[in-house]
Design an enzyme around this catalytic site. Structure first.
Site, PDB file in Angstrom:
ATOM      1  N   LYS A 204       0.865  -1.178   0.000  1.00  0.00           N
ATOM      2  CA  LYS A 204       0.000   0.000   0.000  1.00  0.00           C
ATOM      3  C   LYS A 204       0.900   1.225   0.000  1.00  0.00           C
ATOM      4  O   LYS A 204       1.687   1.437   0.922  1.00  0.00           O
ATOM      5  CB  LYS A 204      -0.894  -0.008   1.236  1.00  0.00           C
ATOM      6  CG  LYS A 204      -1.794   1.212   1.297  1.00  0.00           C
ATOM      7  CD  LYS A 204      -2.791   1.110   2.410  1.00  0.00           C
ATOM      8  CE  LYS A 204      -3.672   2.344   2.447  1.00  0.00           C
ATOM      9  NZ  LYS A 204      -4.663   2.245   3.524  1.00  0.00           N
ATOM     10  N   LYS A 259      -2.070  -1.400  -4.010  1.00  0.00           N
ATOM     11  CA  LYS A 259      -2.931  -0.231  -3.955  1.00  0.00           C
ATOM     12  C   LYS A 259      -2.073   1.029  -4.046  1.00  0.00           C
ATOM     13  O   LYS A 259      -1.076   1.097  -3.330  1.00  0.00           O
ATOM     14  CB  LYS A 259      -3.676  -0.289  -2.628  1.00  0.00           C
ATOM     15  CG  LYS A 259      -4.601   0.841  -2.354  1.00  0.00           C
ATOM     16  CD  LYS A 259      -5.186   0.634  -0.993  1.00  0.00           C
ATOM     17  CE  LYS A 259      -6.004   1.864  -0.678  1.00  0.00           C
ATOM     18  NZ  LYS A 259      -6.478   1.858   0.665  1.00  0.00           N
TER      19      LYS A 259
HETATM   20  C1  PBG Z   1      -7.202   3.585   5.299  1.00  0.00           C
HETATM   21  C2  PBG Z   1      -7.640   3.304   3.913  1.00  0.00           C
HETATM   22  C3  PBG Z   1      -7.486   4.201   2.852  1.00  0.00           C
HETATM   23  C4  PBG Z   1      -8.071   3.617   1.741  1.00  0.00           C
HETATM   24  C5  PBG Z   1      -8.569   2.373   2.120  1.00  0.00           C
HETATM   25  N1  PBG Z   1      -8.281   2.184   3.485  1.00  0.00           N
HETATM   26  C6  PBG Z   1      -6.936   5.583   2.825  1.00  0.00           C
HETATM   27  C7  PBG Z   1      -5.664   5.896   3.428  1.00  0.00           C
HETATM   28  O1  PBG Z   1      -4.780   5.060   3.619  1.00  0.00           O
HETATM   29  O2  PBG Z   1      -5.520   7.079   3.756  1.00  0.00           O
HETATM   30  C8  PBG Z   1      -8.110   4.289   0.411  1.00  0.00           C
HETATM   31  C9  PBG Z   1      -9.107   3.792  -0.558  1.00  0.00           C
HETATM   32  C10 PBG Z   1      -9.387   4.705  -1.668  1.00  0.00           C
HETATM   33  O3  PBG Z   1      -8.741   5.749  -1.876  1.00  0.00           O
HETATM   34  O4  PBG Z   1     -10.328   4.373  -2.405  1.00  0.00           O
HETATM   35  N2  PBG Z   1      -6.947   2.552   6.112  1.00  0.00           N
END
Ligand code: PBG
Length: 338
Positions: A204, A259
């Site tokens: 991520k 991601k």
């Molecule tokens: C946070 C989380 C995020 C997303 C999914 N879980 C955002 C972040 O890490 O700030 C992002 C998903 C998206 O942008 O569609 N645990």
């Protein structure tokens, strides 16, 4: 006298197979079906509550009763699973995000309601503290605002077990703490949840494409000018993603996730080819917003780029795609089959 020249033609004409729909279908290397889609949903308190997310046109936050209604359509469309993201009020947030493991919290109640109404629909929960912390970070912070790893993992374990107790099929840690998959796996096993799967957000990235999501869950204002650089990955790195994924698999992850999606398809491809595990990709909120903005301006054909972006993820090696387009894409596929 015209000079006789030998006729030159390409020995192979790759265009022949492209000439008709039947042969294009026969030689198509990758398929996209509703089986490959997971629908992320934002869940609200209350009844008959429905709120638009301005930076994500077409996406709504829904109360549990409306989510249950939607679940029927998801099953009918052949979408295998939903991913739940609770949106809680400011009063329910604190420094440690303790609402996250409330057995009667919004996520836990949503899981129970969905599993009761549509037992065959897979329910995936997000394991991270950001919707519940006053500072919008995914973990517990020290005086300098640094997210502490090991105390956060203890909190995540409580959150994951509470989701599994509520009946979640898959828990998905999206926090990027070190060692959380092993800790969650061990706790699930000890609690008897041997078949609760872990979908690890392994690679991520600290991405600016998450902006609209933070609007949707209401953490944007909390995080303010802060960032998640001390735990999410540097967009410049690729080997590190392989390291992360390998670690999560060895700690007991059943599926891994990359991601964001489209700007990171090289990572998807590397992970799939180098580790050969179930590999998911998240087409995140910012990617959705970009496609929608261009389509609404008439600059792109919305349906066509949606399908192309999803197929590109399949081609890169994704087994499944979390996408806010899941319902729209599945409806389109259904209508095209008719
Ligand atoms: C946070 C989380 C995020 C997303 C999914 N879980 C955002 C972040 O890490 O700030 C992002 C998903 C998206 O942008 O569609 N645990």
């Amino acid at each position: 006298m015209p000079r006789l020249t030998p006729r030159v033609f390409p020995a192979t004409r790759l265009r022949r197979n492209r000439a008709s729909d039947f042969s294009r279908r026969l030689v198509r290397e990758h398929q996209l079906t509703p089986d490959h889609l997971i629908y992320p949903v934002f869940v609200l308190e209350g009844e008959q509550q429905r709120e638009a997310v301005p930076s994500m046109p077409g996406v709504e936050r829904l109360s549990i009763d409306l989510l249950v209604e939607l679940a029927g359509e998801l099953v009918a469309l052949g979408i295998p699973a939903v991913a739940l993201f609770p949106v809680v009020s400011a009063e329910q947030k604190d420094l440690s995000g303790s609402e996250a493991w409330n057995p009667d919290g919004l996520a836990q109640r949503a899981v129970r309601a969905l599993k009761q109404a549509q037992p065959e629909l897979g329910v995936i929960t997000d394991v991270a503290l950001d919707p519940f912390t006053t500072h919008g970070q995914d973990g517990i912070i020290d005086h300098d605002g640094y997210v502490l790893n090991d105390v956060t993992v203890e909190a995540l374990v409580k959150q994951a077990v509470s989701h599994a107790d509520a009946g979640a099929d898959v828990v998905a840690p999206s926090d990027m703490m070190d060692g959380r998959v092993a800790a969650i796996r061990e706790a699930l096993e000890s609690a008897g949840h041997v078949n609760t799967r872990i979908l690890a957000y392994s690679a991520k990235y600290a991405s600016s494409y998450y902006g609209p999501f933070r609007d949707a869950v209401g953490s944007a204002g909390n995080i303010g000018k802060g960032n998640k650089f001390s735990y999410q990955m540097d967009p410049a790195n690729s080997d590190e993603a392989i390291h992360e994924v390998a670690m999560d698999l060895s700690e007991g992850a059943d599926m891994v996730m990359i991601k964001p999606g489209m700007p990171y398809l090289d990572i998807v491809h590397r992970v799939k080819t180098e580790l050969q595990a179930p590999t998911f990709v998240y087409q995140v909120s910012g990617e959705y917003a970009m496609h929608m903005a261009a389509a609404q301006n008439g600059w792109l054909d919305g349906d066509a780029v949606m399908m192309e972006s999803l197929m590109a993820m399949r081609r890169a090696g994704a087994d499944a795609i979390l996408t806010y387009f899941a319902v729209r894409a599945a409806r389109l596929m259904r209508d095209q089959r008719r």
